[in-house]
Design a protein around this motif. Structure first.
Motif, PDB file in Angstrom:
ATOM      1  N   GLN A  51     -59.401  41.900  23.449  1.00 18.70           N
ATOM      2  CA  GLN A  51     -59.040  41.113  22.258  1.00 18.70           C
ATOM      3  C   GLN A  51     -58.229  39.877  22.637  1.00 18.70           C
ATOM      4  O   GLN A  51     -58.428  38.804  22.062  1.00 18.70           O
ATOM      5  N   GLU A  73     -44.557  46.727  22.987  1.00 15.56           N
ATOM      6  CA  GLU A  73     -45.443  47.578  23.795  1.00 15.56           C
ATOM      7  C   GLU A  73     -45.632  48.948  23.141  1.00 15.56           C
ATOM      8  O   GLU A  73     -44.700  49.510  22.544  1.00 15.56           O
ATOM      9  N   HIS A 173     -58.028  50.583  10.536  1.00 13.18           N
ATOM     10  CA  HIS A 173     -58.621  49.384  11.125  1.00 13.18           C
ATOM     11  C   HIS A 173     -60.049  49.185  10.633  1.00 13.18           C
ATOM     12  O   HIS A 173     -60.818  50.134  10.506  1.00 13.18           O
TER      13      HIS A 173
HETATM   14  N1  LIG Z   1     -48.383  54.402  21.181  1.00 12.53           N
HETATM   15  C1  LIG Z   1     -49.564  53.945  21.598  1.00 12.53           C
HETATM   16  N2  LIG Z   1     -49.750  52.623  21.659  1.00 12.53           N
HETATM   17  C2  LIG Z   1     -50.949  52.184  22.079  1.00 12.53           C
HETATM   18  C3  LIG Z   1     -51.997  53.048  22.448  1.00 12.53           C
HETATM   19  N3  LIG Z   1     -53.058  52.297  22.821  1.00 12.53           N
HETATM   20  C4  LIG Z   1     -52.680  50.998  22.668  1.00 12.53           C
HETATM   21  N4  LIG Z   1     -51.413  50.928  22.229  1.00 12.53           N
HETATM   22  C5  LIG Z   1     -50.614  49.766  21.857  1.00 12.53           C
HETATM   23  O1  LIG Z   1     -51.118  49.297  20.638  1.00 12.53           O
HETATM   24  C6  LIG Z   1     -50.802  47.927  20.488  1.00 12.53           C
HETATM   25  C7  LIG Z   1     -52.034  47.239  19.972  1.00 12.53           C
HETATM   26  O2  LIG Z   1     -52.296  47.767  18.719  1.00 12.53           O
HETATM   27  P1  LIG Z   1     -53.695  48.203  18.205  1.00 12.53           P
HETATM   28  O3  LIG Z   1     -53.482  49.373  17.286  1.00 12.53           O
HETATM   29  O4  LIG Z   1     -54.666  48.376  19.370  1.00 12.53           O
HETATM   30  O5  LIG Z   1     -54.251  46.978  17.408  1.00 12.53           O
HETATM   31  P2  LIG Z   1     -53.545  46.188  16.237  1.00 12.53           P
HETATM   32  O6  LIG Z   1     -52.623  45.197  16.860  1.00 12.53           O
HETATM   33  O7  LIG Z   1     -52.979  47.129  15.224  1.00 12.53           O
HETATM   34  O8  LIG Z   1     -54.792  45.513  15.541  1.00 12.53           O
HETATM   35  P3  LIG Z   1     -55.656  44.308  16.058  1.00 12.53           P
HETATM   36  O9  LIG Z   1     -54.962  43.077  15.552  1.00 12.53           O
HETATM   37  O10 LIG Z   1     -56.998  44.499  15.470  1.00 12.53           O
HETATM   38  O11 LIG Z   1     -55.649  44.368  17.569  1.00 12.53           O
HETATM   39  C8  LIG Z   1     -50.297  47.454  21.848  1.00 12.53           C
HETATM   40  O12 LIG Z   1     -48.890  47.355  21.761  1.00 12.53           O
HETATM   41  C9  LIG Z   1     -50.682  48.602  22.776  1.00 12.53           C
HETATM   42  O13 LIG Z   1     -49.754  48.752  23.842  1.00 12.53           O
HETATM   43  C10 LIG Z   1     -51.763  54.442  22.376  1.00 12.53           C
HETATM   44  O14 LIG Z   1     -52.625  55.262  22.633  1.00 12.53           O
HETATM   45  N5  LIG Z   1     -50.529  54.848  21.951  1.00 12.53           N
END
Ligand SMILES: Nc1nc2c(ncn2[C@@H]2O[C@H](COP(=O)(O)OP(=O)(O)OP(=O)(O)O)[C@@H](O)[C@H]2O)c(=O)[nH]1
Ligand SMILES: [Zn+2]
Length: 187
Positions: A51, A73, A173
């Motif tokens: 992304q 993070e 989402h």
């Molecule tokens: N706690 C946790 N965080 C995660 C995991 N996988 C990714 N992340 C974190 O999720 C965040 C990204 O959020 P997402 O839920 O992937 O996407 P979003 O920002 O809500 O939505 P978009 O704008 O569509 O990307 C980043 O901070 C990643 O480090 C996971 O399995 N557990």
């Protein structure tokens, strides 16, 4: 590149602009939450790195845009807790259950700093690249004018299929290619 420090938390965020963002028109924007594993280490278990790349590519193509890179993070639980959450996921939990087992809500992120960051670089309206409607709502709540949501659906692969499907089912989402995991009924 503009640097910001959140007074309450000491977290450092950046805004990276490209082109004439003070043009008065809605500006293509990505608010990206830090994911060290996806953004810097090319992890395929989430869609973050894909992304980020696609957002920057779209901004370059449009000739104008902004990236807010937010140091939240692991959806706000931090890198070490995210690694623990990954371990739980490797033993069967989904991304939401893993957070809950560690004592956290599914999403601890805060978007309150975005309005001030956008104001600082002279942006009043944005076209936001995201699949997360809760992010759009949160930004609007803090006074950001989001004119349009631009889908950002890239990077689906066998390693993040389950993760993306949980995001669609449990976190709301909007993923066009989301297929329900339920097996089809046999007749
Ligand atoms: N706690 C946790 N965080 C995660 C995991 N996988 C990714 N992340 C974190 O999720 C965040 C990204 O959020 P997402 O839920 O992937 O996407 P979003 O920002 O809500 O939505 P978009 O704008 O569509 O990307 C980043 O901070 C990643 O480090 C996971 O399995 N557990
Ligand atoms: Zn990620």
């Amino acid at each position: 590149m503009h640097g910001f420090e959140e007074i309450d938390t000491g977290k450092e965020h950046i805004a990276l602009t490209f082109g004439d963002v003070r043009c008065g028109q809605p500006v293509l924007a990505r608010t990206h939450s830090e994911c060290l594993t996806g953004d810097a280490l090319f992890s395929m278990r989430c869609d973050c790195g894909y992304q980020l790349n696609e957002a920057l590519r779209s901004i370059a193509e449009a000739g104008c845009g902004v990236l807010l890179y937010l140091r939240q993070e692991g959806r706000g639980i931090g890198l070490l807790n995210k690694i623990k959450a990954y371990n739980l996921q490797d033993h069967g939990a989904d991304t939401v259950e893993a957070n809950e087992r560690l004592g956290f809500a599914a999403d601890l992120r805060d978007y309150s700093m975005c309005k001030a960051m956008l104001d600082h670089v002279g942006i009043s309206q944005i076209k936001l690249m995201t699949n997360n409607p809760r992010k759009v709502e949160a930004l609007k709540r803090y006074g950001v004018e989001v004119n349009e949501r631009v889908p950002l659906e890239v990077g689906r692969n066998p390693h993040n299929e389950g993760y993306l499907s949980t995001k669609a089912k449990k976190l709301g989402h909007l993923l066009v290619t989301h297929q329900d995991d339920e097996p089809p009924e046999t007749v």
